[in-house]
Design a protein around this motif. Structure first.
Motif, PDB file in Angstrom:
ATOM      1  N   HIS A 108      61.769  21.322   5.952  1.00 19.93           N
ATOM      2  CA  HIS A 108      60.913  20.391   5.708  1.00 19.93           C
ATOM      3  C   HIS A 108      60.670  19.385   6.731  1.00 19.93           C
ATOM      4  N   GLN A 109      61.801  18.945   7.400  1.00 20.86           N
ATOM      5  CA  GLN A 109      61.793  17.937   8.328  1.00 20.86           C
ATOM      6  C   GLN A 109      61.212  18.496   9.682  1.00 20.86           C
ATOM      7  N   SER A 152      69.930  21.827   1.358  1.00 21.27           N
ATOM      8  CA  SER A 152      70.061  21.335   2.668  1.00 21.27           C
ATOM      9  C   SER A 152      69.029  21.936   3.633  1.00 21.27           C
ATOM     10  N   GLU A 171      65.467  20.987   2.956  1.00 21.95           N
ATOM     11  CA  GLU A 171      65.430  19.810   3.940  1.00 21.95           C
ATOM     12  C   GLU A 171      65.113  19.755   5.240  1.00 21.95           C
ATOM     13  N   THR A 172      65.963  20.817   5.949  1.00 23.14           N
ATOM     14  CA  THR A 172      66.040  21.048   7.131  1.00 23.14           C
ATOM     15  C   THR A 172      64.466  21.410   7.750  1.00 23.14           C
ATOM     16  N   GLN A 193      69.885  16.087   1.627  1.00 18.96           N
ATOM     17  CA  GLN A 193      69.171  15.702   2.393  1.00 18.96           C
ATOM     18  C   GLN A 193      69.873  14.672   3.720  1.00 18.96           C
TER      19      GLN A 193
END
Length: 836
Positions: free
Chosen positions: A766-767, A760, A763-764, A733
């Motif tokens: 998710h963000q 990664s 996380e991308t 992350q």
């Protein structure tokens, strides 16, 4: 001389011709002051004038005969009662009550006879003024009548029925106690109620009912017991054990006098014991008077006058009957107050204490001595060895009677008993110290206690005595403690008298083995504790070197245990501790952690001390992480006051790589720090923890920068590929995928970094979704506010002329205004002054 509560006098002897011998015998008496009245068997009333009733010897010739009244030719006079406020003498004769003048013995014409009376009694005369109550018993009916007697009239006001005919009665206030042929009754004159007390089997001659006073009666009960009964029907005193042939009983507080045909016995109301007897042959009856009793036979009258209470007490004391004397003194105080009661009570209490003392009743003796406020020096003076503790000007006030048992002789003949007397002395003096009695002789008391404790090997009490404030005389007590080898207690004694230097010197000799004291287990700890509490800093400095040489870790407490507001000069202490490195380190920890010092020299000095000690520990323990090294790292991480350059210069040539990295990081040289951890420490976890520690309190970009730097170090170093992969996999992350891909070596496969790439990307995603969600929530909130605004805009408000603003109370003259949640109108310019 035997104890006597009363003195006997022969006050009258009735003379009669032989032919009248059987007719003129005395039947009853009445006494009012010096006026004595005799009722005889031949219906005669005789007036006598008594001399002053004192304890001086008197003879019957001193009594003068007054007038004589012949009531008739037969029937004896049964009762006589005087009413002095009216000058009336009431006579029960021939079953009738007749009123005569007390002095002329002439009948009172206005008061006609009350006929058919078997018994009568007057109520309390002390509080009567205009009228007197009289109780009579009918000889024809089972009733008692209450009469009101005045100067020239009497009348019946109440009649109470009884179950049986009365044979004796007594009145006390509003209560009447009646004896019938087989039982005793209590009657309430106010309500007319009667209650049975208990049965009896006495003949008429031996029935006894006497008023004791204060609502109490004395009755001749079963089993030859004299019972005290209150008007409530309960007994508050133990009974008297008296003979069966009791004819009458009289009360002269605190004594009860009982009459038998040949003897008169005196009992104490206080302990119910018979005190003495008086021989009186042929006694027929008695009459209680204010200061004793009058006893009569057929032709003689005897007076028994109460001996003054002070004289009785002195006699009991002379016979060493101190307990009885004390009981008598306490018992009569409420009835006969004595002016010297307090001092007399103390003297008798002390005397009673001595009686118990010589009888080895030590517990009772102690309580009595303390209660009597006995001068403790009087007891100390009885002990030959302890007598030396007394001052030269002390003079004992005890007579030789109180010293009839020589304790010095007892010591030689009976050691066991003597030890009991010694134990009593200690117990007594301890009890005295808890009171105010030793204020004038505290020095003698404390010296005597110290001698006793040392002699008896009582270490606990000895240490308690010398530890707390005391007034032991050093000139007397120091040799005693030295003789018994109580050197630790000697030091405490010096200390309690402010002689701190002498106390510490004594204890130092014990610690060094120059003096031996088996009662002290760890004198060194006590020395340190004492020095850490002393106000005199010069004494502390005098013993500081000795304390530190013996134990640095414990000895430094003489500086660290002082209160924060009264500390030693820090620089002076640091100079002293230069020769004691362990104590120095502990003292610096105290300055930083306890006193919160922010001085750079203290923090730097402690860090350097840690470095030195860490190296020593690692050499001895062969371990990389010791307790001191943990403290060093904690200090380097937490402190912001040490000199980085000085510390780094000291550790640069050592193997303390983690410490060097922390110092480089503090200086902002993160790349070098991370290189050090990666190449020399070879600890990826430590390197990652380094980044986390320095990122605390910073924004996420700062941590990303540090981890990126660490990744570069790994990628530029040989043999650290796995560390780089682990770093990426552990922090997907943090790293931006596109940037990481650009710096990765071309030789790396996708499979090698697949875990990082998946994490990664997740996380991308998710963000991205979180940002969309936040935007949607913000839009929903905006729509909600717009709806509220639209609804509020459609509401019509009618502003009347003269309507004012809720805040400023001025007229609303403009079309723009604000309506708050309560529906109140406000100027747009006033909203800053009102909570909508």
């Amino acid at each position: 001389m035997a104890f006597k509560a009363f003195t006997q006098k022969h006050v009258y002897e009735k003379q009669a011709a032989p032919k009248e011998k059987d007719k003129s015998i005395i039947q009853c008496l009445e006494c009012c002051g010096k006026n004595l009245y005799i009722g005889t068997k031949d219906s005669t009333v005789q007036h006598l004038l008594l001399p002053s009733l004192t304890n001086e010897p008197q003879s019957p010739r001193d009594t003068r005969e007054g007038r004589l009244r012949k009531l008739g030719s037969s029937h004896p006079v049964v009762q006589l009662r005087a009413i002095p406020i009216f000058n009336h003498l009431l006579v029960l004769w021939d079953r009738s009550v007749t009123a005569l003048n007390m002095f002329s013995l002439e009948p009172i014409p206005a008061l006609k006879k009350i006929q058919h009376v078997s018994l009568f009694e007057l109520c309390d005369l002390t509080n009567q003024s205009e009228a007197v109550e009289m109780v009579t018993c009918s000889s024809r009916r089972k009733v008692i009548r209450i009469h009101i007697v005045g100067v020239d009239k009497w009348e019946v006001v109440k009649e109470i029925t009884l179950p049986q005919d009365p044979v004796a009665l007594a009145v006390d206030g509003g209560s009447l106690c009646v004896a019938t042929s087989d039982r005793y009754l209590l009657c309430d004159l106010n309500t007319g109620n009667s209650n049975e007390l208990f049965p009896h089997s006495h003949s008429r001659q031996h029935v006894v009912v006497t008023s004791v006073g204060r609502g109490e009666f004395l009755l001749n009960g079963p089993e030859s017991l004299g019972l005290f009964v209150m008007k409530t029907g309960i007994c508050q005193r133990p009974p008297l054990q008296w003979p069966q042939e009791v004819l009458a009983a009289g009360v002269c507080f605190p004594y009860i006098l009982t009459l038998q045909p040949q003897v008169l016995s005196v009992y104490s109301m206080l302990d119910q014991q018979r005190k003495h007897t008086v021989s009186l042959s042929g006694a027929k009856g008695l009459l209680s008077t204010s200061d004793g009793v009058l006893v009569f036979t057929e032709r003689d009258i005897f007076s028994l006058c109460l001996v003054p209470i002070e004289e009785q007490i002195q006699t009991l004391v002379g016979h060493e009957r101190a307990d009885e004397a004390l009981l008598l003194l306490e018992g009569v105080q409420s009835h006969r107050p004595l002016d010297s009661h307090k001092e007399l009570q103390k003297a008798i209490t002390c005397l009673a204490g001595f009686v118990h003392f010589y009888q080895e009743g030590f517990s009772e003796a102690k309580d009595l001595f303390i209660k009597g406020e006995l001068d403790p020096r009087e007891i100390i003076s009885l002990y030959p060895d302890v007598k030396s503790c007394l001052s030269a000007d002390f003079q004992s006030h005890l007579d030789q009677v109180n010293k009839h048992r020589d304790l010095e002789v007892l010591w030689q003949e009976d050691r066991n008993t003597f030890y009991h007397y010694q134990a009593f002395l200690g117990d007594f003096l301890r009890g005295v110290r808890e009171t105010q009695q030793d204020l004038r002789c505290r020095k003698e008391v404390d010296c005597a206690l110290l001698w006793l404790y040392a002699e008896q090997d009582d270490t606990g009490n000895l240490l308690q005595l010398v530890t707390f404030p005391n007034e032991c005389c050093l000139d007397q007590c120091v040799p005693v403690l030295q003789q018994h080898k109580r050197f630790f207690a000697l030091g405490l004694l010096y200390q309690s008298h402010g002689e701190h230097s002498e106390a510490l010197q004594t204890w130092v000799k014990i610690a060094d083995g120059l003096l031996t004291d088996p009662t002290c287990s760890d004198v060194y700890e006590h020395i340190v504790s004492t020095l850490s509490q002393l106000i005199n800093k010069d004494v502390v400095w005098a013993f500081a070197d000795w304390v530190l040489r013996r134990n640095q870790e414990t000895g430094v407490q003489i500086f660290t245990k002082w209160p924060p507001d009264n500390q030693f000069s820090t620089q002076d202490v640091l100079v002293l501790l230069e020769a004691y490195p362990q104590a120095m380190m502990l003292y610096l920890e105290f300055l930083i952690h306890d006193l919160h010092s922010k001085e750079e020299r203290h923090h730097s000095h402690l860090a350097l001390a840690y470095v030195t000690h860490t190296q020593q520990e690692e050499e001895e323990a062969k371990s990389n992480l010791t307790a001191t090294r943990e403290k060093l790292q904690q200090l380097l991480w937490d402190s912001a006051f040490y000199d980085i350059s000085i510390i780094f210069e000291r550790v640069k040539s050592t193997s303390l790589h983690m410490e060097k990295a922390i110092l480089l990081g503090k200086a902002g040289e993160h790349f070098q720090a991370l290189q050090l951890l990666a190449h020399h420490e070879r600890d990826p976890q430590a390197a990652e923890a380094y980044c986390d520690r320095f990122s605390q309190g910073q924004d996420p970009e700062y941590r990303q920068t540090l981890l990126s730097t660490l990744l570069k170090v790994y990628l530029n170093s040989e043999g650290l590929t796995s560390a780089a992969v682990d770093l990426l996999n552990n922090n997907p992350q943090v790293f931006a995928t596109e940037k990481v891909v650009q710096v990765l070596p071309e030789s790396w496969s996708v499979q090698l970094v697949s875990q990082f790439l998946v994490g990664s990307l997740r996380e991308t995603f998710h963000q991205t979704r979180m940002r969309r969600l936040q935007k949607a929530l913000a839009q929903a909130e905006l729509f909600r506010h717009k709806v509220i605004w639209m609804q509020a805009s459609k509401t019509a408000f009618k502003v009347h002329k003269g309507q004012v603003c809720k805040v400023c109370q001025k007229d609303l003259t403009e079309p723009q205004f604000i309506c708050n949640l309560q529906g109140e109108l406000i100027h747009t310019t006033c909203t800053a002054f009102s909570a909508l």
